[in-house]
Design a protein around this motif. Structure first.
Motif, PDB file in Angstrom:
ATOM      1  N   HIS A   1      -3.439   0.115  -1.888  1.00 13.87           N
ATOM      2  CA  HIS A   1      -4.190   1.342  -1.620  1.00 13.87           C
ATOM      3  C   HIS A   1      -4.415   1.519  -0.124  1.00 13.87           C
ATOM      4  O   HIS A   1      -4.786   0.574   0.573  1.00 13.87           O
ATOM      5  N   SER A   2      -4.213   2.738   0.347  1.00 10.96           N
ATOM      6  CA  SER A   2      -4.532   3.086   1.730  1.00 10.96           C
ATOM      7  C   SER A   2      -5.871   3.815   1.732  1.00 10.96           C
ATOM      8  O   SER A   2      -5.996   4.902   1.168  1.00 10.96           O
ATOM      9  N   THR A   3      -6.853   3.207   2.366  1.00  9.78           N
ATOM     10  CA  THR A   3      -8.203   3.763   2.362  1.00  9.78           C
ATOM     11  C   THR A   3      -8.328   5.031   3.198  1.00  9.78           C
ATOM     12  O   THR A   3      -9.343   5.715   3.121  1.00  9.78           O
ATOM     13  N   ARG A   4      -7.309   5.375   3.987  1.00 11.30           N
ATOM     14  CA  ARG A   4      -7.346   6.592   4.809  1.00 11.30           C
ATOM     15  C   ARG A   4      -6.497   7.725   4.244  1.00 11.30           C
ATOM     16  O   ARG A   4      -6.373   8.758   4.887  1.00 11.30           O
ATOM     17  N   CYS A   5      -5.924   7.534   3.088  1.00 10.78           N
ATOM     18  CA  CYS A   5      -5.003   8.529   2.539  1.00 10.78           C
ATOM     19  C   CYS A   5      -5.630   9.247   1.350  1.00 10.78           C
ATOM     20  O   CYS A   5      -6.020   8.608   0.363  1.00 10.78           O
ATOM     21  N   GLY A   6      -5.714  10.556   1.425  1.00 12.78           N
ATOM     22  CA  GLY A   6      -6.289  11.345   0.335  1.00 12.78           C
ATOM     23  C   GLY A   6      -5.492  11.235  -0.948  1.00 12.78           C
ATOM     24  O   GLY A   6      -6.072  11.183  -2.040  1.00 12.78           O
ATOM     25  N   ILE A   7      -4.177  11.193  -0.854  1.00 14.06           N
ATOM     26  CA  ILE A   7      -3.341  11.057  -2.056  1.00 14.06           C
ATOM     27  C   ILE A   7      -3.594   9.709  -2.706  1.00 14.06           C
ATOM     28  O   ILE A   7      -3.726   9.608  -3.927  1.00 14.06           O
ATOM     29  N   SER A   8      -3.687   8.660  -1.899  1.00 18.56           N
ATOM     30  CA  SER A   8      -3.946   7.331  -2.432  1.00 18.56           C
ATOM     31  C   SER A   8      -5.291   7.297  -3.160  1.00 18.56           C
ATOM     32  O   SER A   8      -5.412   6.731  -4.246  1.00 18.56           O
ATOM     33  N   LYS A   9      -6.292   7.934  -2.590  1.00 22.84           N
ATOM     34  CA  LYS A   9      -7.619   7.981  -3.224  1.00 22.84           C
ATOM     35  C   LYS A   9      -7.567   8.741  -4.544  1.00 22.84           C
ATOM     36  O   LYS A   9      -8.143   8.307  -5.550  1.00 22.84           O
ATOM     37  N   MET A  10      -6.866   9.868  -4.565  1.00 22.64           N
ATOM     38  CA  MET A  10      -6.755  10.661  -5.780  1.00 22.64           C
ATOM     39  C   MET A  10      -6.044   9.869  -6.885  1.00 22.64           C
ATOM     40  O   MET A  10      -6.514   9.819  -8.024  1.00 22.64           O
TER      41      MET A  10
ATOM     42  N   ARG B   1      -2.602  -5.797   6.351  1.00 21.15           N
ATOM     43  CA  ARG B   1      -1.211  -5.367   6.545  1.00 21.15           C
ATOM     44  C   ARG B   1      -0.235  -6.523   6.360  1.00 21.15           C
ATOM     45  O   ARG B   1       0.823  -6.360   5.770  1.00 21.15           O
ATOM     46  N   ASP B   2      -0.592  -7.725   6.841  1.00 18.93           N
ATOM     47  CA  ASP B   2       0.297  -8.875   6.685  1.00 18.93           C
ATOM     48  C   ASP B   2       0.500  -9.232   5.218  1.00 18.93           C
ATOM     49  O   ASP B   2       1.608  -9.562   4.793  1.00 18.93           O
ATOM     50  N   VAL B   3      -0.554  -9.123   4.429  1.00 14.61           N
ATOM     51  CA  VAL B   3      -0.442  -9.397   2.996  1.00 14.61           C
ATOM     52  C   VAL B   3       0.426  -8.322   2.334  1.00 14.61           C
ATOM     53  O   VAL B   3       1.292  -8.625   1.520  1.00 14.61           O
ATOM     54  N   SER B   4       0.203  -7.073   2.703  1.00 14.62           N
ATOM     55  CA  SER B   4       0.990  -5.973   2.162  1.00 14.62           C
ATOM     56  C   SER B   4       2.478  -6.159   2.454  1.00 14.62           C
ATOM     57  O   SER B   4       3.321  -5.994   1.567  1.00 14.62           O
TER      58      SER B   4
ATOM     59  N   PRO C   1     -11.973  -4.565 -13.313  1.00 15.74           N
ATOM     60  CA  PRO C   1     -12.060  -5.988 -12.955  1.00 15.74           C
ATOM     61  C   PRO C   1     -11.150  -6.342 -11.774  1.00 15.74           C
ATOM     62  O   PRO C   1     -10.257  -7.198 -11.867  1.00 15.74           O
ATOM     63  N   TRP C   2     -11.346  -5.649 -10.645  1.00 17.79           N
ATOM     64  CA  TRP C   2     -10.523  -5.859  -9.458  1.00 17.79           C
ATOM     65  C   TRP C   2     -10.708  -7.270  -8.903  1.00 17.79           C
ATOM     66  O   TRP C   2     -11.819  -7.775  -8.824  1.00 17.79           O
ATOM     67  N   ILE C   3      -9.611  -7.855  -8.471  1.00 16.10           N
ATOM     68  CA  ILE C   3      -9.625  -9.103  -7.716  1.00 16.10           C
ATOM     69  C   ILE C   3      -9.141  -8.735  -6.313  1.00 16.10           C
ATOM     70  O   ILE C   3      -8.013  -8.241  -6.170  1.00 16.10           O
ATOM     71  N   PRO C   4      -9.957  -8.926  -5.279  1.00 18.51           N
ATOM     72  CA  PRO C   4      -9.509  -8.574  -3.931  1.00 18.51           C
ATOM     73  C   PRO C   4      -8.301  -9.428  -3.517  1.00 18.51           C
ATOM     74  O   PRO C   4      -8.314 -10.650  -3.684  1.00 18.51           O
ATOM     75  N   LEU C   5      -7.269  -8.779  -3.014  1.00 13.30           N
ATOM     76  CA  LEU C   5      -6.085  -9.474  -2.509  1.00 13.30           C
ATOM     77  C   LEU C   5      -6.141  -9.381  -0.986  1.00 13.30           C
ATOM     78  O   LEU C   5      -5.910  -8.323  -0.406  1.00 13.30           O
ATOM     79  N   SER C   6      -6.461 -10.505  -0.351  1.00 13.70           N
ATOM     80  CA  SER C   6      -6.699 -10.475   1.090  1.00 13.70           C
ATOM     81  C   SER C   6      -6.082 -11.653   1.834  1.00 13.70           C
ATOM     82  O   SER C   6      -6.173 -11.706   3.058  1.00 13.70           O
ATOM     83  N   GLN C   7      -5.457 -12.582   1.105  1.00 17.31           N
ATOM     84  CA  GLN C   7      -4.893 -13.762   1.753  1.00 17.31           C
ATOM     85  C   GLN C   7      -3.463 -13.991   1.277  1.00 17.31           C
ATOM     86  O   GLN C   7      -3.153 -13.826   0.086  1.00 17.31           O
TER      87      GLN C   7
END
Length: 129
Positions: free
Chosen positions: A48-57, A84-87, A21-27
């Motif tokens: 989560h980093s969408t470009r990182c294999g460890i993050s995906k695993m 990135r600003d939200v992060s 039940p993910w809620i997108p955090l974008s703002q």
């Protein structure tokens, strides 16, 4: 051949995808809402980093092990590359050093747990519900 397939994952049956039940955090404004809502319901942010294999695993392991519902807590998904600003603001607002992947558990306005990388899957979310 059936035993070998079972041992090495060669099953011809498709694996059912588990949906959380993910809620997108974008703002940025969502962070104040998360802080406020944490007074009555545990809030969890998964960075989560969408470009990182460890993050995906780690995320795949998290999804496989997740056994709670939206009634138990609110689960936010933060794509830190696109937001990135939200992060960055998550780190400032909740006083947690940025890591990726990372999970942050907020209850009663305070971070009660946070972990990164493989330690994410060691956090017992049920204990914070």
């Amino acid at each position: 051949m059936g035993l070998i397939n079972k041992l090495f994952g060669g099953s011809s049956e498709p694996k059912e995808e588990k949906i959380l039940p993910w809620i997108p955090l974008s703002q940025l404004g969502q962070l104040d809402a998360i802080h406020k809502k944490s007074r009555t319901k545990t809030q969890v942010v998964f960075k989560h980093s969408t470009r990182c294999g460890i993050s995906k695993m780690v995320m795949n392991q998290f999804v496989d092990a997740y056994a709670l519902t939206e009634n138990d807590l609110d689960l936010y998904f933060l794509d830190l590359l696109n937001y990135r600003d939200v992060s960055n603001e998550v780190g400032y607002k909740f006083q947690v050093m940025h890591q990726s992947p990372q999970i942050i558990v907020i209850k009663n306005g305070t971070v009660v747990a946070h972990a990164s990388h493989g330690a994410i899957n060691e956090v017992d979310l049920k204990s914070f519900v």
